[in-house]
Design a protein around this motif. Sequence first.
Motif, PDB file in Angstrom:
ATOM      1  N   VAL A  35       0.911  -0.989  -0.361  1.00 32.37           N
ATOM      2  CA  VAL A  35      -0.514  -0.226  -0.083  1.00 32.37           C
ATOM      3  C   VAL A  35       0.796   1.121   0.185  1.00 32.37           C
ATOM      4  N   MET A  36       0.529   1.979  -0.852  1.00 33.73           N
ATOM      5  CA  MET A  36       0.888   3.416  -0.965  1.00 33.73           C
ATOM      6  C   MET A  36       0.213   4.451  -0.313  1.00 33.73           C
ATOM      7  N   GLY A  37       0.872   5.340   0.751  1.00 31.55           N
ATOM      8  CA  GLY A  37       0.710   6.549   1.112  1.00 31.55           C
ATOM      9  C   GLY A  37       1.073   7.608   0.632  1.00 31.55           C
ATOM     10  N   TRP A  38       1.113   8.746   0.475  1.00 27.29           N
ATOM     11  CA  TRP A  38       1.336   9.784   0.403  1.00 27.29           C
ATOM     12  C   TRP A  38       1.043  10.835   1.978  1.00 27.29           C
ATOM     13  N   THR A  98      -9.052   3.836  -2.952  1.00 26.86           N
ATOM     14  CA  THR A  98      -8.059   4.747  -2.951  1.00 26.86           C
ATOM     15  C   THR A  98      -8.613   5.837  -1.352  1.00 26.86           C
ATOM     16  N   TYR A  99      -7.497   6.104  -0.739  1.00 17.92           N
ATOM     17  CA  TYR A  99      -8.387   7.259   0.261  1.00 17.92           C
ATOM     18  C   TYR A  99      -8.203   8.823   0.373  1.00 17.92           C
ATOM     19  N   TYR A 100      -8.357   9.660   0.699  1.00 16.90           N
ATOM     20  CA  TYR A 100      -7.999  10.508   0.530  1.00 16.90           C
ATOM     21  C   TYR A 100      -8.246  11.588   1.684  1.00 16.90           C
ATOM     22  N   ALA A 101      -7.664  12.081   1.893  1.00 16.21           N
ATOM     23  CA  ALA A 101      -8.310  13.402   3.691  1.00 16.21           C
ATOM     24  C   ALA A 101      -9.559  14.163   2.683  1.00 16.21           C
ATOM     25  N   ASP A 102      -9.677  14.542   4.165  1.00 18.02           N
ATOM     26  CA  ASP A 102     -10.798  16.322   3.762  1.00 18.02           C
ATOM     27  C   ASP A 102     -10.639  16.850   2.905  1.00 18.02           C
ATOM     28  N   ARG A 136      -3.470  -1.862   4.742  1.00 17.62           N
ATOM     29  CA  ARG A 136      -3.983  -1.909   3.739  1.00 17.62           C
ATOM     30  C   ARG A 136      -4.938  -1.032   3.726  1.00 17.62           C
ATOM     31  N   ASN A 137      -5.570  -0.192   4.920  1.00 18.13           N
ATOM     32  CA  ASN A 137      -5.750   0.755   5.976  1.00 18.13           C
ATOM     33  C   ASN A 137      -5.737   2.253   6.282  1.00 18.13           C
ATOM     34  N   GLY A 138      -4.312   1.941   6.556  1.00 20.63           N
ATOM     35  CA  GLY A 138      -3.228   2.299   7.064  1.00 20.63           C
ATOM     36  C   GLY A 138      -3.339   4.270   6.319  1.00 20.63           C
ATOM     37  N   ILE A 139      -3.415   4.966   7.452  1.00 18.87           N
ATOM     38  CA  ILE A 139      -3.760   6.075   7.199  1.00 18.87           C
ATOM     39  C   ILE A 139      -2.572   6.518   8.340  1.00 18.87           C
ATOM     40  N   THR A 140      -1.658   5.627   9.237  1.00 19.75           N
ATOM     41  CA  THR A 140      -1.393   6.817  10.480  1.00 19.75           C
ATOM     42  C   THR A 140      -0.205   6.437  10.002  1.00 19.75           C
TER      43      THR A 140
END
Length: 123
Positions: free
Chosen positions: A33-36, A58-62, A102-106
């Motif tokens: 999983v890749m994050g910015w 995909t996931y995006y910050a608000d 896959r749900n990583g946001i931190t």
Amino acid sequence: QVQLVESGGGLVQAGGSLRLSCAASGRSFGSYVMGWFRQAPGKERDIVARISWSGTMTYYADSVKDRFTISRDNAKNTVWLQMYSLKPEDTAVYYCAAGRNRNGITQREYDYWGQGTQVTVSS
């Protein structure tokens, strides 16, 4: 082991666009999983966008929804962050990161980090 190198940052006027790239070396890029993330002076490093290993989720910050787009090409070992309608508050160092959650946001959910690229948006 994955090595990540970001590029594409710079100075842009408000309303402008930039595309950040993150080139990965090492094995199994397609399984990560890749994050910015981004970090402004004096602030925490926060997730901007995340993309699944396949690129289908995909996931995006608000704060960046409908302005930023994350994408990847596993054959090229590259992930991009296309940024439109940039605002002064988007000014930060942008980092790409690779992880297995896959749900990583931190931050703690990512194992490998690039050195960062500066994005400065002038008003």
